[in-house]
Design an enzyme around this catalytic site. Structure first.
Site, PDB file in Angstrom:
ATOM      1  N   SER A 196      -1.327   2.628   1.800  1.00  0.00           N
ATOM      2  CA  SER A 196      -1.833   1.494   1.155  1.00  0.00           C
ATOM      3  C   SER A 196      -2.302   2.296   2.488  1.00  0.00           C
ATOM      4  O   SER A 196      -3.521   3.099   2.361  1.00  0.00           O
ATOM      5  CB  SER A 196      -1.366   0.871   1.511  1.00  0.00           C
ATOM      6  OG  SER A 196      -2.131  -0.915   0.972  1.00  0.00           O
ATOM      7  N   ASP A 242      -1.094   0.130  -5.789  1.00  0.00           N
ATOM      8  CA  ASP A 242      -0.541   0.515  -4.145  1.00  0.00           C
ATOM      9  C   ASP A 242       0.599   0.841  -4.103  1.00  0.00           C
ATOM     10  O   ASP A 242       1.145   0.372  -4.865  1.00  0.00           O
ATOM     11  CB  ASP A 242      -0.689  -1.265  -3.436  1.00  0.00           C
ATOM     12  CG  ASP A 242      -0.129  -1.071  -2.183  1.00  0.00           C
ATOM     13  OD1 ASP A 242       0.168  -0.682  -1.713  1.00  0.00           O
ATOM     14  OD2 ASP A 242      -1.506  -1.490  -1.481  1.00  0.00           O
TER      15      ASP A 242
END
Length: 291
Positions: free
Chosen positions: A72, A186
């Site tokens: 991320s 993610d």
């Protein structure tokens, strides 16, 4: 007849010298192996500015980084530094990042998520000269999650900017990213602080940076805030297992900073520096074991 003895001796000596020289590349004083140090940068959206402070201190203390694994926002900061290992340039670039560079809302894309992620990809494309993951100066491994299979995916080749976008695509907020033949979201969904990947890539010493030590958030005012906080809670629970694989865990104080709060950059950098200074004795102790 020609005596082949001297020639064979020369070949043997040459072979032994070659083996010795190759060994020296990975050996330190006393014949011990130089440790491969991995920096594992966890997710946490805006809290990721703390990563900049961590890197600044590691660079000042001349701690070598042989690989970076990022999830991320950890993939964003990791990509910037792996492409150009200069903490001052990293800080300069990171401080340019604003909320609008990350959150490009679009009604058209609302079927899969209100945020496209195209601006994030464009930011990385413009900010770094390196265009492919495999071409970074420090080996770099961004982490994403396959939305269809639930597998953790390490993106080792292809567009660096798109890899960062995929690694940062918070499900329910960002539109999933098509990368090769996979649909990715993610990496924090499955592997927010990917120490297991660093170990699998041959790291001897793992320095992990966890941004999710404190996940309290009392400023939840929208559906996006609800999704973001729910994922933070999930990630917080999953982190414990992965962090057990780290040799050193750095946990900057991000208390009171929500994941989309871009107004606390300076404070977060300072907290990253403070936490890393505190960890330095243990980092040096780990390195000394290899000497």
């Amino acid at each position: 007849m020609w005596d082949r003895g001297p020639a064979i001796k020369k070949i043997i000596i040459f072979s032994l010298m070659t083996i010795f020289l190759c060994s020296c590349q990975t050996m330190g004083i006393g014949g011990k192996k130089e440790p491969r140090i991995a920096l594992v940068l966890g997710g946490g959206s805006a809290k990721g500015f703390a990563h900049v402070g961590v890197i600044r201190i590691l660079e000042q203390e001349k701690i070598p980084i042989h690989m970076i694994v990022g999830t991320s926002v950890g993939s964003l900061i990791g990509a910037l530094y792996a492409s150009n290992p200069d903490s001052f340039q990293l800080e300069w670039t990171a401080f340019k990042i604003e909320k609008g560079d990350i959150l490009d809302f679009s009604i058209i894309s609302s079927k899969f998520g209100p945020v496209q992620g195209a601006r994030l990809e464009a930011f990385v494309e413009q900010a770094v000269k390196v265009k492919k993951v495999e071409d970074t100066k420090i080996p770099f491994y961004p982490v994403a999650t396959d939305l269809n299979t639930g597998e953790t995916v390490t993106l080792e080749k292809g567009s660096l900017a798109k890899a960062v976008r995929a690694s940062s695509a918070i499900p329910g907020i960002f539109v999933p990213v098509l990368f090769g033949n996979r649909t990715l979201v993610d990496g924090g969904v499955t592997d927010n602080v990917a120490c297991d990947i660093a170990r699998g890539k041959g790291a001897d010493i793992i320095i992990a940076v966890n941004l999710q030590r404190d996940i309290k958030d009392y400023a939840i005012n929208s559906a996006i805030d609800v999704i973001a906080q729910a994922i933070s809670i999930m990630v917080h629970g999953n982190n414990k297992t992965k962090l057990q694989l780290a040799d050193i865990v750095i946990e900057p104080d991000t208390k009171g900073v929500t994941i989309f709060d871009f107004s606390q950059k300076k404070i977060l950098v300072e907290e990253g520096m403070k936490a890393t200074r505190k960890a330095m004795p243990k980092i040096r102790e780990m390195i000394e074991k290899y000497k």
